[in-house]
Write a protein that holds these residues in place. Structure first.
Motif, PDB file in Angstrom:
ATOM      1  N   VAL A   1       0.819  -1.162  -0.160  1.00  7.31           N
ATOM      2  CA  VAL A   1       0.060   0.074  -0.014  1.00  7.31           C
ATOM      3  C   VAL A   1       0.898   1.323  -0.012  1.00  7.31           C
ATOM      4  CG1 VAL A   1      -2.119  -0.951   0.853  1.00  7.31           C
ATOM      5  CG2 VAL A   1      -0.392  -0.187   2.459  1.00  7.31           C
TER       6      VAL A   1
ATOM      7  N   ARG B   1       2.379   1.714  -3.238  1.00  5.67           N
ATOM      8  CA  ARG B   1       1.016   2.351  -4.452  1.00  5.67           C
ATOM      9  C   ARG B   1       0.848   3.688  -4.333  1.00  5.67           C
ATOM     10  NH1 ARG B   1      -2.389   4.327  -5.662  1.00  5.67           N
ATOM     11  NH2 ARG B   1      -3.610   4.040  -7.592  1.00  5.67           N
ATOM     12  N   ALA B   2       0.754   4.071  -3.016  1.00  7.82           N
ATOM     13  CA  ALA B   2       0.466   5.545  -2.798  1.00  7.82           C
ATOM     14  C   ALA B   2       1.530   6.322  -3.369  1.00  7.82           C
ATOM     15  CB  ALA B   2       0.315   5.719  -1.171  1.00  7.82           C
ATOM     16  N   ASP B   3       3.007   5.942  -2.947  1.00  6.44           N
ATOM     17  CA  ASP B   3       4.007   6.917  -3.571  1.00  6.44           C
ATOM     18  C   ASP B   3       4.060   6.956  -5.283  1.00  6.44           C
ATOM     19  OD1 ASP B   3       4.962   7.571  -0.966  1.00  6.44           O
ATOM     20  OD2 ASP B   3       6.159   5.585  -0.779  1.00  6.44           O
TER      21      ASP B   3
END
Lengths: 703, 703
Positions: free
Chosen positions: A427, A430-432
């Protein structure tokens, strides 16, 4: 349950076969990659979930300082200043920094890949001598001030002005309105003491277009405020962009300039000079070409995001597939043994095509990086080399960044609740990675650029060739497996003569057929768009714009198809260099899986356009299913070949922990059964004794 | 540029037409929805980007306390205890809580929708009287301890045991190994003082399967530790799940029980009782049916996530489309006016099909919620009502949660760098929504359940019907527009007699043709899978498992197709109730866009299977393009109809700010031109005067 559906137990690949695959993946700068990967396991560099924005920013600043001290990040700079004149090796190492923390990678990218690279490529010797040492050592953290709140992709329209004042021999940097604030700049909110600022260069009443200027931002002699920031210099204002969707270790912010004066010599003047009296000159006469030449020096951002996307996709699949090889859920044919996730048809369908595409992304990236090195080392640096490099980067980066997001998300979901925990990395990565799809060139805008290039090439090729020339050109290409000599391989409908093979050949696994199918789609789409746009040559500007707009979405699709063709070519090209027959066999399956799932995704196009019969189209999916079963026994080894161990992944589910939990649970159940203390299941009692007894009576009855 | 491509200026919808659309979207419980939406603007309830995990958890706990005080969240509970016996209205209000902060929604869902609902639906009167008041008021925060580290979707296989001890008349709750720890439970890490624990009920040596038990966790008389948590009761251990990919306002954690004793009466005994002497009894003889009946009482989780996904998709599109209506980038036909994003072909293609699908998601949800209310209010509560509700929820929730993720991501990218800032909401909502795809039933697993139901129905319908019966059945359905009377409408190849219409009819916009195409695909896929599985009836368990596995991915696809058909039916059904002709015209286009883009996505299937000719398949895309142009002028109003203003969206880019920036920039450029001080562009000089002059000389030359 599906273990029984798999072919007879596959022989695992030998260590030497695996090493051969790793070597192909890691490419020419394998050593740099692996060294950088190792550095990325240092405790001070790695991401820590849950840090506050302030703590994360401080940690990442310290981390890139550490990288600077170790000399990990300066290899692209001149050897005479302590660099290594090694643009390719530099990028290879840089791409792996995402293993530590994407914020570390991008903060390093801001400092050395954007701020420093702009001074290197747009400045001249005196800028290099004066500015690069401080930049290379991180003594001078800096921002790359190109994007404005009002203008992202359309850099030519930025509003910031740099007006030359011959009396003082200074440029006046000015932000005329709110939309012209510089925005989203790493190092702008806190750490940057200088910036390369892009502005419209105005001298003698003429706007010579966008140029880059070196502008000090903060007073390095001033007193730091309560959050440790140096005071702004007069006329410079900074605003913090605040919390972001990811990359929160970077202090993105906005900058505005109120008539800020800088010396004439702060113009980075490689492509445009202003004499003391204000006379403008440039080695490039055309303002348009000059602008694009300046921007093209910054292509390394796109190249390195492409590579970073490959790295992160490999990490995600290593995590999800290792977990799926251990995690069990629901029983299949054997009611006492739960099935490992990797043996489910849906799991194979979700993960293995992404695995194949990840190989394709990495192998295209390796070719892209070679090209990049050729241009920036000066080994192959013609105008057309640069143009090809830009088109290639513009095609590769959107596909790979979107692929990384899809892969991370699919892997996250494939790991269920465990995938949602920050401790398992998916997660956070993915956010980055999210913003990789729109920074350094918005993906959709980049694909439009590629599409326009394809249209231009189509126009050139049809304009210049007579029929005999076309025939010769086709003949030359028929046996040509070399990579993207030109983005567009065939020119017109009249010379499309391969169409029959896909319809008649038995084998969709014939690489010539795969190539033909992928290539044909790009070219036909481009040709159709070109034909639709042709009637507008004498049309009004508004009509032309409307016609282009009506075809814009399809042009983007054509560019995407072109990128997929390039991926396939790189994958296929890499296979040629692999002599190990076991490795080759498995990689050919993987390449076939990439080709066939790509064709499957566009199956409607192939059938509607008569390239595949309905009958053959059906075989695409059944062949894909066959490949998934063939590849499944090698899934674990194919991610092992990526070279990311638990020390790089830092995800508990990618260790042996889940397997140990499963073993413990199974041992418990076995021990209970053996002890005779395990309760009888009510449903077994009911089955045995009918439903007239109460369960208790049934339990009491002899078995 | 594309303004010229749009049809002649469209008349905006009147306020009353818009109100009619809003009413259709907000459905039967519109008032509850709107009231809840208003509450969600309260400063103490809304999300604050960048909070630490500890602060976010504390804020969200306080927020749900505030909701409890206001009586916003107890409507599903019995009126005699202060509720309203209003399951549908309760869920409608609950769904809107995501407007404030998804963590607030899900924390409330844990407390009242899972913990409280389990006591309500699985317990009996004495549980209600004793336990519900504290749960309703939040005096007793609790966890819903079903999932274990080792078992998520496969609840029947959980390892926790509740063994009855007749001597002390207690159950002994025990966690036998690490995989049997309860995991991912909201309220488990910090705030929960009790839990409903699911465990294998063992009495008299018989395992009666999974039952629910009320188990105290923390000592409410104990002293709070340094982070404010109450001490655990003896034998209970809690671990914190730590930072997650989103929903960090919720204290998810793990629980383990070491022979923890609870009174016999803590068994929630509606579907299974244990007498003081240990005798087990149940109103449901079959252990399998009993298990599924118990689980089915918890369907509201899936129903409400479906609705929350609709809400968040509407919010995302409201943000992105309002921004796209103001944001300008690049010039088109007019070199002085930049084009608004919404006028780009790619932007329309990216956003408007998602807008259409969002309407479909909301309208299917409204029907789902009606069904849910029918069952849980007791108005329509037969076994088959419950079974249909479950299948419907299992089909709707995967499609809507994935749709929300796709919509949020596409909207984020369509807003560029601004979309990546937490201040503009999209990234935070996306991070929080991520887990909706795997909790309350993993999406892929749910679609498999739907697929199995479709196969079962197929089997039933072919088994029971003779040819005359089939013909009658088809005739009955031909004119039947009522919603999903049964998930499977037609039974066998022999009665497929509508196939010709899609090939011959002019109009893909004929709803009968759309329905036929969508319906035919589901049924044909199911039929083909059923036929492929048939030969295994006499096969070994292993062969059956392998055959099922080989068809698993396609079964999931069939279930998805079924969900899309349901969405289309609800959308079409809602149109019938709209009499306002302007609203209806635009909504019919939107429904057509939903239908056609759905068919376009599966175009290969339609062509390969002979349902659409290649020629007609081409018209699908051109008709989509026409619809996009028609709908484009209404895009802003179609998101206005959602009813989310700046106070709900809390995103600067969804206010008038961008338009004001654009106006300021244009005013600046106009003023500069009017003043005569604007510099001349070099490229204009070069054009006018040829390239022999220096730019400076050219500037000096008379224009």
């Amino acid at each position: 349950m599906a273990t029984t559906a798999a072919p007879s137990p596959a022989q695992p690949l030998s260590e030497s076969s695996l090493a051969r695959i790793s070597a192909a993946l890691d490419g020419r700068w394998a050593e740099r990659r692996r060294a950088s990967r190792t550095v990325c396991t240092e405790p001070d560099l790695v991401s820590v979930p849950g840090l506050s924005v302030a703590d994360h920013r401080a940690r990442v600043l310290a981390a890139i300082g550490e990288l600077a001290n170790r000399g990990e990040v300066q290899r692209a700079f001149p050897a005479r200043l302590g660099g290594a004149d090694d643009p390719g090796g530099n990028i290879a190492g840089f791409e792996e920094l995402i293993v530590a923390d994407p914020s570390v990678q991008i903060k390093a990218g801001v400092q050395w890949g954007l701020f420093g690279a702009a001074v290197l490529h747009l400045g001249t010797a005196h800028h290099h001598d004066e500015l690069l040492p401080g930049i290379m050592s991180l003594a001078v953290p800096g921002a790359f001030a190109m994007t404005e709140t009002g203008h992202g992709s359309d850099v030519a329209s930025i509003g910031t002005t740099a007006t030359y004042d011959p009396d003082s021999q200074e440029f006046v940097i000015h932000t005329p309105h709110r939309g012209a604030w510089k925005d989203y700049l790493g190092n702008a909110a806190q750490h940057g003491v200088a910036a390369v600022v892009f502005a419209q260069l105005v001298t003698g009443g003429v706007n010579h277009g966008v140029h880059a200027f070196y502008v000090p931002l903060r007073d390095t002699d001033g007193e730091r405020d309560e959050r440790g920031d140096l005071p702004m210099l007069p006329g410079v204002t900074s605003e913090d962009d605040g919390v972001k969707g990811g990359l929160n270790g970077i202090d993105n912010g906005r900058l505005a300039f109120d008539h800020v004066r800088i010396p004439r010599t702060n113009l980075l003047d490689r492509y445009g000079q202003v004499a003391p009296d204000g006379e403008y000159s440039s080695p490039i006469a055309s303002p348009g070409r000059r602008f694009f030449t300046m921007l093209s020096t910054l292509v390394q951002g796109r190249v390195s995001l492409d590579g970073a996307s490959a790295v992160v996709s490999k990490m995600a699949l290593a995590i999800a597939i290792r977990y799926a090889e251990q995690r069990r859920q629901f029983t299949g044919a054997d009611p006492d043994v739960e099935t490992v996730l990797m043996d489910y048809g849906t799991h194979r369908r979700r993960l293995l095509p992404l695995l194949a595409r990840t190989y394709a992304v990495q192998l295209l990236h390796n070719d892209l990086l070679e090209r990049f090195h050729g241009v920036f080392s000066g080994e192959h640096d013609t105008d057309s080399d640069r143009e090809d490099l830009e088109t290639l980067a513009a095609a590769a980066k959107p596909l790979s960044t979107w692929h990384a997001l899809e892969t991370l998300q699919t892997c996250r979901e494939a790991c269920g609740g465990a995938g949602f925990l920050a401790a398992n990395r998916l997660v956070g990565l993915r956010a980055d990675m999210d913003v990789y799809a729109t920074f350094e060139g918005d993906n959709t805008v980049l694909l439009q650029l590629v599409g326009k290039r394809l249209l231009t090439d189509y126009g050139r090729s049809t304009a210049k060739m007579d029929v005999a020339g076309q025939a010769r050109w086709v003949a030359e290409r028929a046996g040509d497996m070399a990579l993207h000599r030109t983005p567009l391989r065939r020119a017109s409908q009249s010379i499309r003569d391969w169409g029959s093979r896909a319809r008649s050949a038995e084998e969709l696994r014939d690489p010539a057929v795969q190539r033909e199918l992928l290539e044909d789609r790009v070219e036909t789409m481009v040709e159709e768009i070109a034909l639709r746009l042709r009637p507008t040559h004498k049309a009004s500007a508004a009509e032309k714009a409307a016609a282009f707009d009506a075809n814009q979405a399809e042009l983007v699709e054509a560019a995407r198809a072109h990128g997929e063709l390039l991926q396939w070519e790189s994958f296929t090209g890499a296979l040629e260099s692999i002599t190990d027959s076991d490795a080759k066999r498995v990689l050919v399956w993987l390449r076939d899986l990439f080709a066939l799932t790509t064709i499957e995704r566009h199956l409607a196009w192939y059938v509607v356009n008569g390239r595949l019969s309905a009958q053959r189209a059906r075989t695409v999916t059944s062949y894909v299913e066959r490949l998934l079963l063939r590849i499944r026994p090698y899934a674990g080894q194919l991610v092992d070949a990526f070279g990311y161990g638990p020390e790089h992944l830092r995800a508990e589910i990618a260790t042996a922990a889940e397997g140990e939990r499963q073993a413990e649970a199974m041992a418990y159940a076995r021990a209970r059964r053996a002890s005779g203390e395990a309760p009888v299941a009510e449903k077994d009692l009911v089955r045995r004794s009918g439903s007239t007894q109460t369960p208790r009576e049934a339990a009491a009855a002899p078995a």
